[in-house]
Design a protein around this motif. Structure first.
Motif, mmCIF file in Angstrom:
data_model
loop_
_atom_site.group_PDB
_atom_site.id
_atom_site.type_symbol
_atom_site.label_atom_id
_atom_site.label_comp_id
_atom_site.label_asym_id
_atom_site.label_seq_id
_atom_site.Cartn_x
_atom_site.Cartn_y
_atom_site.Cartn_z
ATOM 1 N N SER A 37 0.859 -1.197 0.000
ATOM 2 C CA SER A 37 0.000 0.000 0.000
ATOM 3 C C SER A 37 0.886 1.235 0.000
ATOM 4 C CB SER A 37 -0.922 0.001 1.222
ATOM 5 O OG SER A 37 -0.173 -0.125 2.418
ATOM 6 N N VAL A 38 0.661 2.144 -0.961
ATOM 7 C CA VAL A 38 1.519 3.310 -1.162
ATOM 8 C C VAL A 38 0.657 4.569 -1.215
ATOM 9 C CG1 VAL A 38 3.234 4.404 -2.647
ATOM 10 C CG2 VAL A 38 3.183 1.904 -2.447
ATOM 11 N N LEU A 39 1.153 5.615 -0.588
ATOM 12 C CA LEU A 39 0.484 6.920 -0.573
ATOM 13 C C LEU A 39 1.374 7.954 -1.244
ATOM 14 C CD1 LEU A 39 -1.608 9.059 0.492
ATOM 15 C CD2 LEU A 39 -0.216 9.149 2.588
ATOM 16 N N GLU A 40 0.765 8.788 -2.090
ATOM 17 C CA GLU A 40 1.433 9.973 -2.648
ATOM 18 C C GLU A 40 0.508 11.158 -2.392
ATOM 19 O OE1 GLU A 40 2.464 12.554 -3.792
ATOM 20 O OE2 GLU A 40 3.599 12.463 -5.640
ATOM 21 N N GLU A 103 -9.931 10.523 7.537
ATOM 22 C CA GLU A 103 -9.394 9.160 7.591
ATOM 23 C C GLU A 103 -8.612 8.860 8.860
ATOM 24 O OE1 GLU A 103 -9.494 6.575 5.143
ATOM 25 O OE2 GLU A 103 -11.146 7.801 4.376
ATOM 26 N N VAL A 104 -8.257 9.880 9.626
ATOM 27 C CA VAL A 104 -7.300 9.702 10.714
ATOM 28 C C VAL A 104 -7.764 8.680 11.738
ATOM 29 C CG1 VAL A 104 -8.234 11.632 12.060
ATOM 30 C CG2 VAL A 104 -5.844 10.920 12.376
ATOM 31 N N ASN A 105 -9.061 8.563 11.944
ATOM 32 C CA ASN A 105 -9.552 7.615 12.945
ATOM 33 C C ASN A 105 -9.358 6.160 12.533
ATOM 34 O OD1 ASN A 105 -10.377 9.645 14.705
ATOM 35 N ND2 ASN A 105 -12.410 9.803 13.783
ATOM 36 N N ARG A 106 -9.094 5.940 11.257
ATOM 37 C CA ARG A 106 -8.850 4.571 10.789
ATOM 38 C C ARG A 106 -7.448 4.093 11.134
ATOM 39 N NH1 ARG A 106 -10.167 3.957 4.642
ATOM 40 N NH2 ARG A 106 -9.458 1.850 5.191
ATOM 41 N N GLY A 107 -6.590 5.005 11.531
ATOM 42 C CA GLY A 107 -5.238 4.637 11.913
ATOM 43 C C GLY A 107 -4.313 4.481 10.723
ATOM 44 N N PRO A 108 -3.094 3.999 10.957
ATOM 45 C CA PRO A 108 -2.108 3.834 9.881
ATOM 46 C C PRO A 108 -2.620 2.899 8.783
ATOM 47 C CG PRO A 108 -1.060 3.652 12.037
ATOM 48 C CD PRO A 108 -2.533 3.652 12.280
ATOM 49 N N GLN A 109 -2.366 3.274 7.518
ATOM 50 C CA GLN A 109 -2.904 2.513 6.390
ATOM 51 C C GLN A 109 -1.859 2.117 5.357
ATOM 52 O OE1 GLN A 109 -6.348 4.357 4.525
ATOM 53 N NE2 GLN A 109 -6.750 5.577 6.363
ATOM 54 N N PHE A 110 -0.662 2.724 5.384
ATOM 55 C CA PHE A 110 0.244 2.591 4.249
ATOM 56 C C PHE A 110 1.610 2.043 4.672
ATOM 57 C CE2 PHE A 110 -2.819 5.887 3.237
ATOM 58 C CZ PHE A 110 -3.291 5.443 2.000
ATOM 59 N N ALA A 157 1.082 14.473 8.555
ATOM 60 C CA ALA A 157 -0.029 13.569 8.251
ATOM 61 C C ALA A 157 0.465 12.289 7.593
ATOM 62 C CB ALA A 157 -1.039 14.275 7.350
ATOM 63 N N SER A 158 1.467 12.405 6.733
ATOM 64 C CA SER A 158 1.992 11.229 6.042
ATOM 65 C C SER A 158 2.632 10.249 7.026
ATOM 66 C CB SER A 158 3.015 11.659 4.987
ATOM 67 O OG SER A 158 2.407 12.442 3.972
ATOM 68 N N VAL A 159 3.386 10.765 7.992
ATOM 69 C CA VAL A 159 3.999 9.898 9.000
ATOM 70 C C VAL A 159 2.909 9.228 9.834
ATOM 71 C CG1 VAL A 159 5.504 9.820 11.026
ATOM 72 C CG2 VAL A 159 6.125 11.241 9.065
ATOM 73 N N ALA A 160 1.877 9.989 10.183
ATOM 74 C CA ALA A 160 0.786 9.424 10.987
ATOM 75 C C ALA A 160 0.091 8.277 10.262
ATOM 76 C CB ALA A 160 -0.220 10.522 11.330
ATOM 77 N N LEU A 161 0.049 8.324 8.934
ATOM 78 C CA LEU A 161 -0.631 7.286 8.153
ATOM 79 C C LEU A 161 0.250 6.080 7.865
ATOM 80 C CD1 LEU A 161 -2.534 9.547 5.592
ATOM 81 C CD2 LEU A 161 -3.552 8.182 7.423
ATOM 82 N N LEU A 162 1.532 6.157 8.188
ATOM 83 C CA LEU A 162 2.442 5.034 7.964
ATOM 84 C C LEU A 162 2.192 3.922 8.973
ATOM 85 C CD1 LEU A 162 6.105 6.248 7.296
ATOM 86 C CD2 LEU A 162 4.665 4.872 5.782
#
Length: 568
Positions: A37-40, A103-110, A157-162
């Motif tokens: 899973s990758v985020l840009e 999306e933040v409540n879903r936690g890390p995704q990527f 935000a990107s670090v939080a989603l890692l």
């Protein structure tokens, strides 16, 4: 100050696109362990999608990207679908921060985040986006400041989603290392990541901008990882070095523990030997923080310097002699380290603005006709409507007017210097007022301020922007280390003459080191260590754009990878 209406459309959108070689290097690092899973978060037309494919991440399971520009988002969506036909591709034509807050409540995704976030000043952003930024900082427990830039919340935000163990690889401004508004981001990275590696280019890698950039490679801490957080800053002399595998830089970095970098990350640019020397000098007799010797205040804030700071011709034309007082505030005003009647007279003959107009709180009807006419001229230019002026009554009554016997210019090219002010001239907010403590000799402090020790700590404590000018705020100045030998008669005239003769900065510092640092116990080798460290950091700050076209071509061939073209 820059104003929004004077900026280009590209700058207002933060639209500086990433060259393929940089995108490939970052993508290789980010997806080395996992690319499921990758985020840009700010994909533009999708240059990182090409890089991800070249880096070997062909089997991406989920690719999510955000882009606010509709035309670019359409291009990116087509490119992603072509390159990753089996992946779950979602290119959102929306603001990334707004999406994150949902999306933040879903936690890390990527597993991996790559990108080049927009570089946009906070004051240029729409009000709704400013509110989102503030909410994001609050959610992540990071102190918020209105001096922030759009790229900072993007990285947060990107670090939080890692996911734990995930990797982030981004192009960010070099101010990550040193400006005050990135303090919260630096702490967040060290709190959440096991290691943070910063690749620091010698040259400017983005054509058409003075913005220095670094490559940020961060690895989020795995849940069971108990190793101490480490930071590495590696200078990259040439873009050709990006042909090496990212792991090479990880293995060769001079890692520093988070405890060694207190706030700013500039200390990581020093060698272990240089850091140890500075740490020892902090405890050396005769070496002080400047706050132990003096207090630093901003200069006079007029709100309209062109109105209040004028040359003799304006004073004569409007009969303003009763309200005109000597002043200085620019480097061209002070060729040395002394501002006396001789220097002031030379500036007047050169037509410089050497007069500060101070009308006090006198009612307008009590002022002479010519003074009233000058004030009306300022109002015709709407100066009275400027923020600093309109909150005063009357608007031409400048507050906090006092002078100090020592001052310091706000910005410097090589290293900062104090100015002895026997004339008693005023200084504006382009300079600082230095209130020397009663038991400290003023001239001795001005003389002792010019050493490799103080110059080096200025590089570590200050900040710089496009063009390489060094700037310090009062709190940073008060942290500078100053060696002040006891019973030392200062050769202030000799130092003043060295500046006036435009002697080489390194020669001035070397001479001063012999006169001052040796008197507090430093050996010649230790003085040379400080001088060498200062020269290296000063040269880094003065980085200039070079010819990198050959390096781009070399990059492709060295990697041994073809460049994917649109539609291929």
């Amino acid at each position: 100050m820059n104003f929004k209406e004077h900026e280009s459309a590209a700058k207002l959108r933060g639209g500086y696109y990433t060259d393929p070689d940089i995108a490939l290097f970052l993508s290789t690092w980010a997806t080395e362990r996992s690319h499921e899973s990758v985020l840009e978060p700010s994909c533009g037309d999708g240059v990182f999608f090409e890089a991800l494919r070249l880096a070997g991440a062909r089997a991406v399971g989920r690719l999510l990207a955000c882009e606010t520009d509709e035309i670019e988002a359409v291009k990116a969506r087509k490119r992603a679908s072509r390159l990753f036909p089996a992946a779950q591709v979602d290119v959102i034509n929306s603001d990334f921060i707004g999406w994150f807050l949902h999306e933040v409540n879903r936690g890390p995704q990527f597993d991996a985040v790559v990108g080049n976030p927009p570089f946009i000043r906070y004051q240029y952003l729409e009000e709704a986006l400013q509110r989102r930024f503030e909410k994001l900082f609050s959610l992540l427990g990071v102190p918020f400041t209105r001096h922030t830039n759009a790229w900072v919340p993007f990285v947060l935000a990107s670090v939080a989603l890692l996911k734990p163990g995930g990797r982030l690889a981004m192009v960010v401004p070099a101010e990550l290392l040193h400006v005050l508004h990135t303090t919260g981001l630096r702490r967040y990275l060290l709190d959440t990541c096991q290691q943070v590696l910063v690749l620091d280019p010698v040259d400017l890698w983005f054509d058409g901008t003075l913005q220095g950039i670094v490559l940020l490679l961060a690895e989020k801490r795995a849940q069971d990882d108990q190793r101490p957080t480490r930071l590495g800053v590696v200078g990259v002399a040439s873009r050709r070095l990006l042909a090496r595998e990212p792991q090479h830089f990880v293995e060769t970095a001079d890692w520093v523990s988070r405890d060694e970098v207190n706030g700013k990350w500039m200390l990581a640019l020093l060698t272990a030997k240089e850091r140890d020397l500075l740490k020892r000098l902090e405890q050396t007799r005769g070496v002080h923080r400047l706050c132990q010797l003096a207090d630093v205040d901003v200069g006079i804030v007029t709100g309209a310097n062109k109105f209040f700071l004028v040359n003799d011709e304006v004073v004569t034309r409007f009969d303003l002699q009763p309200y005109a007082h000597p002043m200085f505030g620019r480097s061209e005003h002070v060729p040395g380290v002394i501002y006396d009647e001789t220097v002031h007279a030379a500036n007047r003959r050169a037509g410089m603005p050497t007069n500060f107009l101070w009308f006090g709180d006198a009612p307008r009807n009590r002022l002479p006709q010519q003074a009233r006419r000058y004030i009306e001229q300022g109002e015709a230019e709407q100066l009275h409507l400027r923020y600093k002026c309109r909150i005063r009554n009357p608007w031409y009554n400048v507050p906090s007017v006092y002078r100090t016997p020592v001052a310091m210019l706000k910005r410097s090219h090589d290293f900062p210097r104090l100015v002895w002010n026997p004339l008693g001239a005023f200084t504006t907010d382009t300079a600082y007022r230095i209130r020397v403590k009663p038991d400290v000799p003023q001239a001795a402090l001005v003389f002792a301020f010019v050493t490799s020790l103080t110059a080096l700590t200025a590089e570590l404590e200050g900040r710089h922007y496009g063009g390489g000018v060094l700037e310090l705020v009062p709190s940073e100045i008060e942290r500078l280390l100053v060696a002040l030998p006891s019973r030392r008669r200062p050769a202030l005239l000799g130092l003043d003459g060295a500046f006036r003769r435009k002697q080489q900065p390194s020669e001035i510092l070397e001479h001063q080191d012999n006169e001052i640092l040796r008197k507090v116990g430093l050996t010649s080798l230790e003085s040379e260590t400080l001088l060498s460290a200062w020269q290296r950091l000063r040269n880094r700050r003065h980085r200039e754009s070079g010819d990198i076209e050959d390096e781009r071509q070399s990059m492709v061939s060295t990697k041994g990878l073809p460049v994917l073209a649109e539609g291929a």
